[in-house]
Write a protein that holds these residues in place. Structure first.
Motif, short mmCIF file in Angstrom:
data_model
loop_
_atom_site.label_atom_id
_atom_site.label_comp_id
_atom_site.label_asym_id
_atom_site.label_seq_id
_atom_site.Cartn_x
_atom_site.Cartn_y
_atom_site.Cartn_z
N ALA A 1 0.84 -1.20 0.00
CA ALA A 1 0.00 0.00 0.00
C ALA A 1 0.87 1.25 0.00
CB ALA A 1 -0.90 0.00 1.23
N ALA A 2 0.31 2.32 -0.51
CA ALA A 2 1.02 3.60 -0.49
C ALA A 2 1.27 4.02 0.95
CB ALA A 2 0.18 4.67 -1.20
N PRO A 3 2.40 4.67 1.22
CA PRO A 3 2.67 5.10 2.60
C PRO A 3 1.59 6.06 3.09
CG PRO A 3 4.26 6.07 1.07
CD PRO A 3 3.42 5.11 0.29
N ALA A 4 1.38 6.08 4.40
CA ALA A 4 0.35 6.93 4.99
C ALA A 4 0.70 8.41 4.87
CB ALA A 4 0.13 6.56 6.45
N PHE A 5 2.01 8.72 4.76
CA PHE A 5 2.43 10.11 4.62
C PHE A 5 3.74 10.17 3.85
CE2 PHE A 5 4.31 8.65 8.56
CZ PHE A 5 5.62 9.14 8.50
N LEU A 6 4.04 11.36 3.38
CA LEU A 6 5.24 11.61 2.59
C LEU A 6 5.89 12.89 3.11
CD1 LEU A 6 6.93 11.33 -0.17
CD2 LEU A 6 5.21 12.84 -1.11
N ILE A 7 7.21 12.89 3.29
CA ILE A 7 7.94 14.10 3.67
C ILE A 7 8.34 14.79 2.37
CG2 ILE A 7 9.91 15.06 4.90
CD1 ILE A 7 7.81 13.60 6.69
N ASP A 8 8.08 16.08 2.29
CA ASP A 8 8.28 16.82 1.06
C ASP A 8 8.80 18.22 1.38
OD1 ASP A 8 8.12 17.41 -1.67
OD2 ASP A 8 5.94 17.59 -1.70
N THR A 9 9.34 18.88 0.37
CA THR A 9 9.75 20.27 0.52
C THR A 9 8.51 21.15 0.53
OG1 THR A 9 11.79 19.80 -0.66
CG2 THR A 9 11.16 22.10 -0.49
N GLY B 1 1.03 10.04 16.70
CA GLY B 1 1.33 8.65 17.00
C GLY B 1 1.65 7.81 15.79
N LYS B 2 1.83 8.43 14.64
CA LYS B 2 2.11 7.68 13.40
C LYS B 2 3.56 7.84 12.94
CE LYS B 2 -2.67 7.93 11.90
NZ LYS B 2 -3.61 8.39 10.88
N GLY B 3 4.38 8.50 13.78
CA GLY B 3 5.78 8.67 13.42
C GLY B 3 6.07 9.85 12.50
N ILE B 4 5.08 10.71 12.32
CA ILE B 4 5.24 11.84 11.39
C ILE B 4 6.24 12.86 11.95
CG2 ILE B 4 4.04 13.75 10.25
CD1 ILE B 4 1.52 11.88 10.28
N GLY B 5 6.12 13.20 13.22
CA GLY B 5 7.05 14.14 13.82
C GLY B 5 8.48 13.63 13.77
N SER B 6 8.67 12.37 14.09
CA SER B 6 10.01 11.76 14.03
C SER B 6 10.56 11.77 12.62
CB SER B 6 9.97 10.32 14.55
OG SER B 6 9.67 10.28 15.92
N ALA B 7 9.73 11.46 11.66
CA ALA B 7 10.17 11.46 10.25
C ALA B 7 10.56 12.85 9.80
CB ALA B 7 9.07 10.89 9.36
N LEU B 8 9.77 13.87 10.20
CA LEU B 8 10.12 15.25 9.88
C LEU B 8 11.45 15.64 10.50
CD1 LEU B 8 6.64 16.97 10.20
CD2 LEU B 8 8.09 17.02 8.15
N MET B 9 11.65 15.29 11.78
CA MET B 9 12.90 15.62 12.47
C MET B 9 14.09 14.97 11.79
SD MET B 9 12.81 17.70 14.99
CE MET B 9 14.41 17.31 15.68
N ARG B 10 13.99 13.69 11.51
CA ARG B 10 15.11 12.98 10.89
C ARG B 10 15.42 13.54 9.50
NH1 ARG B 10 13.07 9.32 14.44
NH2 ARG B 10 14.57 8.10 15.59
N ALA B 11 14.39 13.83 8.73
CA ALA B 11 14.60 14.39 7.39
C ALA B 11 15.25 15.77 7.47
CB ALA B 11 13.27 14.47 6.64
N ALA B 12 14.80 16.59 8.43
CA ALA B 12 15.36 17.94 8.58
C ALA B 12 16.82 17.88 9.00
CB ALA B 12 14.54 18.73 9.60
N LEU B 13 17.15 17.03 9.94
CA LEU B 13 18.53 16.93 10.40
C LEU B 13 19.45 16.35 9.32
CD1 LEU B 13 18.00 15.74 14.09
CD2 LEU B 13 18.67 18.02 13.28
N LEU B 14 18.97 15.35 8.60
CA LEU B 14 19.76 14.80 7.50
C LEU B 14 20.02 15.83 6.41
CD1 LEU B 14 18.27 11.20 7.10
CD2 LEU B 14 20.63 11.79 7.70
N GLU B 15 19.00 16.59 6.06
CA GLU B 15 19.16 17.61 5.03
C GLU B 15 20.08 18.74 5.50
OE1 GLU B 15 18.81 19.34 1.24
OE2 GLU B 15 18.54 17.29 1.99
#
Length: 196
Positions: A13-21, A107-121
């Motif tokens: 299935a398509a992911p529940a969310f996507l991190i984007d610019t 509770g879906k990991g969205i905040g964590s995903a945003l943090m990790r993407a921001a720090l990596l970038e």
């Protein structure tokens, strides 16, 4: 057999969310989300004083989108000077915030995903450190600690135990002391005008 098929469907299935610019089209949705999650007083905080009238650091304004493309999370990083070094040189860094996720999507990991993407970038773009004001228990899992910001101060009131930092380059904040001040591009000032 139905349970196996459901598992296979869920896997593909398509992911529940996507991190984007973040794009200019996201501004209204982002501001509505921040008002809803953080309340009207969000604009009175010390971090907001630093962000006011500035553009986020280049490439470091991110959103989370649901499957329909709606903004359900946001994080931005801002160019700052994190005081001065023991040699008296300004220390370039980033200020992270605000980080917010729609209450219906918690509770879906969205905040964590945003943090990790921001720090990596931020690291990929060569930045040395990131500061923020937030809940230590939440941000320590990403490597933020109060000792990295212990000799820095924010303009206006702030909670010392909530003022945290992470080094993206080892030793970047070593000896950093003084006031955090905004740098980077101002709103309404084009890059062409700045170059003149």
């Amino acid at each position: 057999m139905a349970a196996v098929l459901d598992s296979v469907r869920a896997f593909f299935a398509a992911p529940a969310f996507l991190i984007d610019t973040e794009t200019p089209a996201d501004v209204v949705a982002r501001e509505a989300l921040l008002d809803k999650v953080m309340g009207e007083d969000r604009k009175t905080k010390s971090s907001e004083k630093i962000r006011r009238g500035r553009l986020p650091a280049e490439g470091l304004a991110l959103v989370a989108r649901d499957r329909d493309g709606h903004v359900i999370g946001t994080v931005r990083l801002w160019n700052i000077e994190a005081g001065i070094s023991s040699e008296g040189n300004a220390i370039d860094a980033l200020l992270l915030g605000p980080l917010a996720v729609d209450c219906a999507c918690e509770g879906k990991g969205i905040g964590s995903a945003l943090m990790r993407a921001a720090l990596l970038e931020a690291k990929r773009r060569g930045h040395g450190a990131v500061l923020l004001v937030g809940d230590a228990a939440y941000y320590e899992r990403f490597g933020f600690f109060a000792d990295k910001a212990q000799h820095l101060i924010m303009p206006g009131p702030f909670a010392r135990d909530r003022f945290l930092g992470i080094e993206l380059k080892t030793g970047w904040l070593s000896g950093a002391a003084g006031m955090v001040v905004a740098t980077g591009n101002k709103l309404g000032v084009s890059l062409e005008t700045k170059a003149d």
